[in-house]
Enzyme design. Structure first.
Site, PDB file in Angstrom:
ATOM      1  N   ARG A  39       0.872  -1.389  -0.180  1.00 44.87           N
ATOM      2  CA  ARG A  39      -0.122  -0.021  -0.036  1.00 44.87           C
ATOM      3  C   ARG A  39       0.738   1.110   0.009  1.00 44.87           C
ATOM      4  O   ARG A  39       0.305   2.532   0.206  1.00 44.87           O
ATOM      5  CB  ARG A  39      -0.852  -0.037   1.092  1.00 44.87           C
ATOM      6  CG  ARG A  39      -2.052  -1.063   0.967  1.00 44.87           C
ATOM      7  CD  ARG A  39      -3.023  -0.876   2.316  1.00 44.87           C
ATOM      8  NE  ARG A  39      -4.186  -2.026   2.094  1.00 44.87           N
ATOM      9  CZ  ARG A  39      -4.862  -2.179   3.121  1.00 44.87           C
ATOM     10  NH1 ARG A  39      -4.668  -1.989   4.404  1.00 44.87           N
ATOM     11  NH2 ARG A  39      -5.889  -3.169   2.767  1.00 44.87           N
ATOM     12  N   GLU A  51      -1.876  -9.079  -5.153  1.00 42.65           N
ATOM     13  CA  GLU A  51      -3.027  -9.794  -5.145  1.00 42.65           C
ATOM     14  C   GLU A  51      -2.791 -11.223  -5.434  1.00 42.65           C
ATOM     15  O   GLU A  51      -3.512 -12.310  -5.011  1.00 42.65           O
ATOM     16  CB  GLU A  51      -3.623  -8.994  -6.364  1.00 42.65           C
ATOM     17  CG  GLU A  51      -4.466  -7.842  -6.129  1.00 42.65           C
ATOM     18  CD  GLU A  51      -5.158  -7.677  -4.754  1.00 42.65           C
ATOM     19  OE1 GLU A  51      -5.773  -8.832  -4.232  1.00 42.65           O
ATOM     20  OE2 GLU A  51      -5.101  -6.589  -4.226  1.00 42.65           O
ATOM     21  N   TYR A 134     -11.579 -12.191 -10.091  1.00 39.13           N
ATOM     22  CA  TYR A 134     -11.048 -11.256  -8.636  1.00 39.13           C
ATOM     23  C   TYR A 134      -9.908 -10.567  -8.987  1.00 39.13           C
ATOM     24  O   TYR A 134      -9.890  -9.202  -8.845  1.00 39.13           O
ATOM     25  CB  TYR A 134     -10.856 -12.264  -7.531  1.00 39.13           C
ATOM     26  CG  TYR A 134     -10.245 -11.283  -6.440  1.00 39.13           C
ATOM     27  CD1 TYR A 134     -10.673 -10.394  -5.858  1.00 39.13           C
ATOM     28  CD2 TYR A 134      -8.733 -11.453  -6.364  1.00 39.13           C
ATOM     29  CE1 TYR A 134     -10.340  -9.512  -4.644  1.00 39.13           C
ATOM     30  CE2 TYR A 134      -7.950 -10.699  -5.460  1.00 39.13           C
ATOM     31  CZ  TYR A 134      -8.834  -9.796  -4.721  1.00 39.13           C
ATOM     32  OH  TYR A 134      -7.960  -8.947  -3.758  1.00 39.13           O
ATOM     33  N   ASP A 152     -13.984 -11.463  -3.302  1.00 36.56           N
ATOM     34  CA  ASP A 152     -13.043 -12.535  -2.753  1.00 36.56           C
ATOM     35  C   ASP A 152     -13.813 -13.121  -1.650  1.00 36.56           C
ATOM     36  O   ASP A 152     -15.280 -12.841  -1.513  1.00 36.56           O
ATOM     37  CB  ASP A 152     -11.623 -12.196  -2.408  1.00 36.56           C
ATOM     38  CG  ASP A 152     -11.907 -11.200  -1.069  1.00 36.56           C
ATOM     39  OD1 ASP A 152     -12.971 -10.559  -0.928  1.00 36.56           O
ATOM     40  OD2 ASP A 152     -10.972 -10.824  -0.577  1.00 36.56           O
TER      41      ASP A 152
END
Length: 361
Positions: A39, A51, A134, A152
């Site tokens: 992040r 991811e 996703y 998810d």
DNA sequence: AAAACGGGGAA
DNA sequence: TTCCCAGTTTT
């Protein structure tokens, strides 16, 4: 073809205050979000790597892997140029190794066909190996601010409660229902924080057991909470239990070297390394020396049984009886196997089950 | 639609 | 033990 009926979605959303829900969720996320290494910026490559690693894997497990991986392969180009063995070594212990191989395949394609830039086009993105519905939505929303759903397990749990949806989340088509619902309620202004907020909420507040409803920023919007049904949702059918396979594994060594082999490039633990193994049902201890001679070209002396290792996968259980063997004569003839110096074993990617064997040897 | 595909941690 | 986890691919 539209699989999910529009009336069905509308029914769940009757009287639902989307703007207020978005505001409460996004403000909570901006305030309470965890500081996670992926992040620090919205680099699409880093979002992508994170991811993939986070699929079926807890945040705490991923953090050290992510940091090491990005240090070793900082860019799409660096990963594309790496040796597959190096990539698998960086993934060692994380599981679902096809994720690593697919990621590298996809990254090579990005370098070759898309100027080393992670595609922004949904269809192009989906076409990449390992990028399913996703991951596509996560990359688009987090890296590119596109209002696409990223559904998810967390999102299904949270929204099944908020909208009181009692469809079986183990079924494939249920995910599509949730995607249709999210399309209706996602924030157009801040899809990144909206999607991440849903997942963060699922991880921190709206947990599978004993959710912290008193701390929930969207409690006033939660149908399950109003009706005291939070603990009954989501509905999920159980999977059947694993089958146990029993193996002999052999640590075949001379003074300084050990015999290891590379697993096939398809199937379970593809391309990882292991000590030679044979299923108990296919041989017995009296014939193992013969089996080793036939398959590896080595004459060996049977040593002690070192240990018994039980290793649990999601879909099966390995029970491994480990034996030590000393090489008497012969040269390795099996092309996928070789003798390597004991100190160099750590250069090769092993599944955790065989790392346990290394520990005991 | 169901099965294959890893490994770890929480309750 | 059982379940779950920021799922995708293959059958």
């Amino acid at each position: 073809m539209k699989v999910v009926k529009r009336e069905q979605v509308n029914e769940y959303l009757t009287g639902f205050d989307r703007l207020s829900f978005q505001k409460n969720l996004i403000e909570w996320f901006e305030t309470e979000k965890r500081n996670l290494p992926w992040r620090l910026d919205n680099d699409p490559y880093k979002v992508w790597v994170s991811e993939i690693m986070l699929q079926q894997t807890k945040v705490d497990t991923v953090i050290p892997y992510f940091n090491r991986f990005i240090k070793k392969f900082p860019t799409v180009e660096a990963l594309a140029e790496a040796e597959e063995q190096e990539v698998l070594k960086a993934w060692e212990g994380l599981g679902y190794y096809s994720r690593a191989r697919n990621l590298q395949t996809a990254v090579k394609e990005v370098v070759a066909n898309y100027g080393s830039r992670v595609p922004k086009d949904p269809n192009t993105l989906s076409s990449l190996k390992g990028v399913g519905p996703y991951t596509k939505g996560a990359i688009l929303s987090i890296a590119y601010d596109v209002p696409e759903p990223a559904v998810d397990g967390n999102v299904m749990r949270v929204m099944s409660r908020v909208l009181k949806i009692d469809e079986d989340i183990a079924k494939q088509k249920t995910r599509k229902l949730f995607e249709s619902c999210i399309k209706e309620v996602i924030s157009q202004a801040n899809p990144s924080s909206f999607n991440q907020g849903l997942m963060e909420l699922g991880a921190l507040i709206c947990t599978p057991k004993s959710p912290s409803c008193s701390l929930c920023p969207v409690q006033e919007h939660c149908a399950a909470y109003q009706q005291g049904m939070v603990e009954q949702l989501p509905v999920k059918s159980k999977n059947k239990k694993q089958k146990t396979l029993t193996y002999f594994a052999f640590v075949i060594h001379d003074k300084s070297n050990v015999l290891i082999e590379q697993r096939p490039e398809q199937g379970l633990l593809a391309n990882l390394w292991q000590f030679p193994m044979v299923e108990l049902s296919k041989t017995d201890l009296e014939h193992t020396q013969n089996w080793i001679k036939q398959n590896y070209g080595l004459t060996v002396k049977l040593g002690n049984e070192l240990s018994s290792i039980k290793h649990v996968f999601s879909h099966l259980i390995w029970d491994i009886r480990v034996f030590q063997m000393e090489v008497i004569d012969g040269a390795v003839k099996e092309p996928n196997a070789k003798m390597v110096a004991k100190e160099r074993l750590n250069q090769y990617p092993f599944p955790v089950s065989h790392q346990k064997i290394i520990q005991q040897f």
